[in-house]
Scaffold this motif. Sequence first.
Motif, short mmCIF file in Angstrom:
data_model
loop_
_atom_site.label_atom_id
_atom_site.label_comp_id
_atom_site.label_asym_id
_atom_site.label_seq_id
_atom_site.Cartn_x
_atom_site.Cartn_y
_atom_site.Cartn_z
N GLU A 34 22.83 42.87 -51.39
CA GLU A 34 23.16 43.79 -50.29
C GLU A 34 24.67 43.85 -50.08
OE1 GLU A 34 24.50 44.60 -46.23
OE2 GLU A 34 24.28 42.58 -47.07
N ILE A 39 21.62 48.50 -50.98
CA ILE A 39 20.97 47.55 -51.88
C ILE A 39 21.39 47.90 -53.30
CG2 ILE A 39 18.81 46.52 -52.60
CD1 ILE A 39 19.54 46.16 -49.62
N LEU A 52 19.40 48.07 -45.94
CA LEU A 52 19.04 46.94 -45.09
C LEU A 52 19.46 47.27 -43.66
CD1 LEU A 52 18.01 44.01 -44.88
CD2 LEU A 52 20.40 43.28 -45.17
N HIS A 57 18.85 40.12 -46.79
CA HIS A 57 18.19 40.77 -47.91
C HIS A 57 17.22 39.82 -48.61
CE1 HIS A 57 17.43 43.36 -51.25
NE2 HIS A 57 18.16 42.67 -52.11
N TYR A 64 14.05 47.28 -43.67
CA TYR A 64 14.64 48.24 -44.60
C TYR A 64 14.26 49.65 -44.19
CZ TYR A 64 15.30 44.20 -47.66
OH TYR A 64 15.67 42.98 -48.17
#
Length: 264
Positions: A34, A39, A52, A57, A64
């Motif tokens: 992240e 991502i 995120l 993460h 998410y």
Amino acid sequence: MARFEHTVTVAALDRHWFEEAAGHAVDLFDASREQDGAILLPDGRPIHGLRLLKGRHLQSGAWYGENVTESPEEKGAVGTPEAAVLREWRPSRTVEVESRVAEEGMSLRVGVRLREPRTPKALEVSLDGHNPAGGSLYRFSGRAKADLHAWWAALEKPSSAPPAARAPVVGTAKHRLGKARLTVTPRPAEDGTWRVSVVLSVRGRWLLRPVAAVGLLFARRPVERGFREGVDSAAEEWAELLAELPSLHGEALRAEIADALTTP
């Protein structure tokens, strides 16, 4: 109780390709990182449509989504269709995701659990819904499980062998007025295709059973026609999906999956 059954012939999906593709997808997510909410895959490209929103993460409790500023728990209500919480991330054992959404006055909670994701063993899906402003008539639930090991085992038998005693795919739905059960059982055909039998059972609940029986007596034919059309439509969509899958393996397949994840 009313029972409906329909069998369709569909093209076969190669098990080794399926498990290889699943392994590549899981490995790509597991190696991702992240950065400022985005991502990123190992090569640095961002996964399209996934950010995120809260938490760490790939840690339990991470939220998410896209274009969402608050998690459903913070808002004290349901989320949007683009928001989901990661309940568990253990690629060698279990991956579980839950989403709470609001749509047309209904509050929905959808859960998805995949066991042994790198070589998928079972897929479980749950659905619970209700209308916050309504009563028990506006509540329903559903559960489904696909035992993928049993699915492949059923297809490894000779085409002349009897069908599996227990369906590899089972789904149930419950409502105050009635409940339904759906099973899906595959068999290999001599030409390499699959013969897939789908069975739907519907019945009323409690004192409403006689009422439901009378209703199904008059509506049986249109219900059966709709059921068959639905199964046929699913078979057509399956054929379209298989036609779009790449016939690649190894690093070429991994690269194709990475491109699909990062392309708008």
